[in-house]
Write an enzyme that holds these catalytic residues in place. Structure first.
Site, PDB file in Angstrom:
ATOM      1  N   THR A 122      -2.428   0.445   1.214  1.00  0.00           N
ATOM      2  CA  THR A 122      -3.156   1.275   2.177  1.00  0.00           C
ATOM      3  C   THR A 122      -2.574   2.690   2.254  1.00  0.00           C
ATOM      4  O   THR A 122      -1.380   2.892   1.984  1.00  0.00           O
ATOM      5  CB  THR A 122      -3.074   0.612   3.580  1.00  0.00           C
ATOM      6  OG1 THR A 122      -3.465   1.552   4.560  1.00  0.00           O
ATOM      7  CG2 THR A 122      -1.654   0.164   3.918  1.00  0.00           C
ATOM      8  N   ASP A 123      -3.410   3.635   2.678  1.00  0.00           N
ATOM      9  CA  ASP A 123      -2.915   5.000   2.918  1.00  0.00           C
ATOM     10  C   ASP A 123      -2.009   5.043   4.150  1.00  0.00           C
ATOM     11  O   ASP A 123      -1.318   6.044   4.375  1.00  0.00           O
ATOM     12  CB  ASP A 123      -4.089   5.982   3.070  1.00  0.00           C
ATOM     13  CG  ASP A 123      -5.013   5.674   4.250  1.00  0.00           C
ATOM     14  OD1 ASP A 123      -4.838   4.614   4.899  1.00  0.00           O
ATOM     15  OD2 ASP A 123      -5.903   6.486   4.527  1.00  0.00           O
ATOM     16  N   GLU A 124      -2.023   3.953   4.958  1.00  0.00           N
ATOM     17  CA  GLU A 124      -1.230   3.981   6.197  1.00  0.00           C
ATOM     18  C   GLU A 124       0.273   4.008   5.920  1.00  0.00           C
ATOM     19  O   GLU A 124       1.063   4.341   6.801  1.00  0.00           O
ATOM     20  CB  GLU A 124      -1.619   2.795   7.097  1.00  0.00           C
ATOM     21  CG  GLU A 124      -3.114   2.789   7.380  1.00  0.00           C
ATOM     22  CD  GLU A 124      -3.555   1.907   8.535  1.00  0.00           C
ATOM     23  OE1 GLU A 124      -2.710   1.508   9.340  1.00  0.00           O
ATOM     24  OE2 GLU A 124      -4.776   1.642   8.618  1.00  0.00           O
ATOM     25  N   TYR A 149       2.337  -3.103  10.818  1.00  0.00           N
ATOM     26  CA  TYR A 149       1.443  -3.367   9.673  1.00  0.00           C
ATOM     27  C   TYR A 149       1.773  -2.426   8.513  1.00  0.00           C
ATOM     28  O   TYR A 149       2.033  -2.872   7.386  1.00  0.00           O
ATOM     29  CB  TYR A 149      -0.031  -3.198  10.085  1.00  0.00           C
ATOM     30  CG  TYR A 149      -0.967  -3.030   8.895  1.00  0.00           C
ATOM     31  CD1 TYR A 149      -1.183  -4.082   7.999  1.00  0.00           C
ATOM     32  CD2 TYR A 149      -1.624  -1.816   8.653  1.00  0.00           C
ATOM     33  CE1 TYR A 149      -2.024  -3.930   6.896  1.00  0.00           C
ATOM     34  CE2 TYR A 149      -2.467  -1.667   7.555  1.00  0.00           C
ATOM     35  CZ  TYR A 149      -2.662  -2.726   6.682  1.00  0.00           C
ATOM     36  OH  TYR A 149      -3.486  -2.562   5.584  1.00  0.00           O
ATOM     37  N   LYS A 153       3.352  -3.160   4.716  1.00  0.00           N
ATOM     38  CA  LYS A 153       2.673  -2.802   3.453  1.00  0.00           C
ATOM     39  C   LYS A 153       3.567  -1.861   2.634  1.00  0.00           C
ATOM     40  O   LYS A 153       3.636  -1.966   1.406  1.00  0.00           O
ATOM     41  CB  LYS A 153       1.317  -2.140   3.727  1.00  0.00           C
ATOM     42  CG  LYS A 153       0.270  -3.030   4.344  1.00  0.00           C
ATOM     43  CD  LYS A 153      -0.161  -4.205   3.469  1.00  0.00           C
ATOM     44  CE  LYS A 153      -0.970  -3.810   2.262  1.00  0.00           C
ATOM     45  NZ  LYS A 153      -1.511  -4.992   1.535  1.00  0.00           N
TER      46      LYS A 153
END
Ligand code: NAD
Ligand code: TYD
Length: 335
Positions: A122-124, A149, A153
């Site tokens: 993810t870009d997060e 989260y 990741k």
């Protein structure tokens, strides 16, 4: 090719399996899924009984199952994860187990059999873009995760990259922005808001709705993963995002109200999420190297998604009730 897809009964995984079979009907897929609250067995009924599709109910933390399945395939496409930021704020423990240790377990099996490994991230992991800035994340942006989260990741990305550097495992990683489209669990912003309007409830806007996202239609994402699997360079990371950058939640809900014939009396402003990020992704590298670009505009994708949820009410009714129970519990903890 024979693929092991992990988390194939969730939102993006099931869209990916549909996409892969429509583009490569003679390939085989094993779907390993634990069937958590986020999975929906109805997503893949069309493939039940087909000789080239096998569903295995199991946990990516289960070494024996993972070893057995990895030994049978050419490549692993790893989607399985706990994926919801609000749930990671409520209880991070499962995020560490599934997202970090589960990925580690898959990597160990991939290393044992030297299998191609594509990791969906993810870009997060990159943290947050400052409000009012035109910055975008790219493949060299330093990691700076904010939520349990995104931290889990980020850890899994580091492990995947380390298995390439240390053991020469043939890996690729993709970091994509927020996906939307059919089959997304109604706990997430777009399906939650559509189904709220369809059931005469208000859209819950966190804070003042100023936070922004980079919305990517799930079919565009699946085409990108396909290109990376077929032509991506081993050891590389690819960032994937949508056509329109920096859509604020307020812009999103106003467009949704317009498309669904509602007005701003259907909005309710609620307490903000802690460590609430903003995201936008630069996808020049995958465009330049693999010729990928998104096909959906945000407006056409949102209309298609609204139509899907309007037509498929029985798909989401039960899971929506569970999602709203979760939010009720989360809100009572905040008070
Ligand atoms: P999802 O929550 O809809 O589905 C996750 C799937 O993984 C479910 O079917 C669940 O049962 C399965 N799963 C969870 N734990 C498991 C375990 N221990 N063993 C086996 N299966 C397990 O998630 P999604 O939105 O489809 O996301 C898929 C992947 O894409 C995730 O890795 C997520 O981090 C990443 N991602 C998602 C988005 C997004 O906007 N949805 C954006 C960027 C990256
Ligand atoms: P979400 O779909 O949870 O995805 P993520 O946090 O992984 O990006 O949330 C998308 C955006 O919408 C985020 O800025 C939080 C906001 N949001 C709301 O305003 N209301 C809601 O009911 C939800 C679920 C999210």
């Amino acid at each position: 090719m024979k693929l092991l897809v992990t988390g194939g009964s969730g939102f993006i995984g099931s869209n990916f399996i549909k996409h892969w079979f429509s583009a490569h009907p003679d390939d085989s897929i094993i779907n390993l899924d634990k069937m958590t609250y986020a999975a929906n067995p109805r997503n893949l009924t069309e493939f039940e009984g087909k000789s080239n599709y096998q569903f295995v109910k199991g946990d990516i933390l289960d070494e024996k199952i993972v070893d057995e399945l990895v030994s049978q395939v050419d490549a692993i496409v790893h989607f399985a994860a706990e994926s919801h930021v609000d749930r990671s704020i409520d209880d991070p423990s499962l995020f560490v187990r599934t997202n970090v240790l589960g990925t580690y377990n898959l990597l160990m099996a991939a290393k044992k059999y030297n299998k191609r490994f594509h990791h969906i991230s993810t870009d997060e992991v990159f943290g947050s873009i400052e409000m009012g800035s035109d910055d975008q994340f790219n493949e060299s942006t330093p990691y700076d995760p904010s939520s349990p989260y995104s931290a889990s990741k980020a850890s899994s990305d580091h492990l995947v990259r380390s298995f390439y550097k240390t053991f020469g495992l043939p890996v690729t990683i993709s970091n994509c922005s927020n996906n939307y489209g059919p089959y997304q669990h109604p706990e997430k912003m777009i399906p939650r808001s559509i189904t709220n309007l369809l059931t005469d409830q208000k859209i819950k806007v966190y804070g003042q709705g100023l936070n922004f996202r980079d919305w990517l239609h799930v079919e565009d994402h699946c085409r990108a993963i396909e290109l990376i699997l077929l032509n991506g360079k081993i050891g590389q990371t690819y960032c994937i995002g949508g056509l329109k950058k920096g859509t604020s939640n307020m812009e999103l809900v106003k467009l949704m109200l317009k498309l669904m014939g509602k007005d701003e009396s259907c909005l309710e402003y609620v307490a903000d999420r802690p460590a609430h990020d903003n995201y936008a992704v630069n996808w020049d590298k995958i465009n330049r190297e693999l010729g990928w670009e998104p096909k959906y505009t945000f407006e056409t994708g949102l209309q298609q998604t609204i139509d899907w949820y309007t037509t498929n009410t029985s798909w989401w009714q039960e899971t929506k009730a569970e999602a709203e129970e979760f939010y009720k519990k989360l809100n009572s903890l905040k008070k």
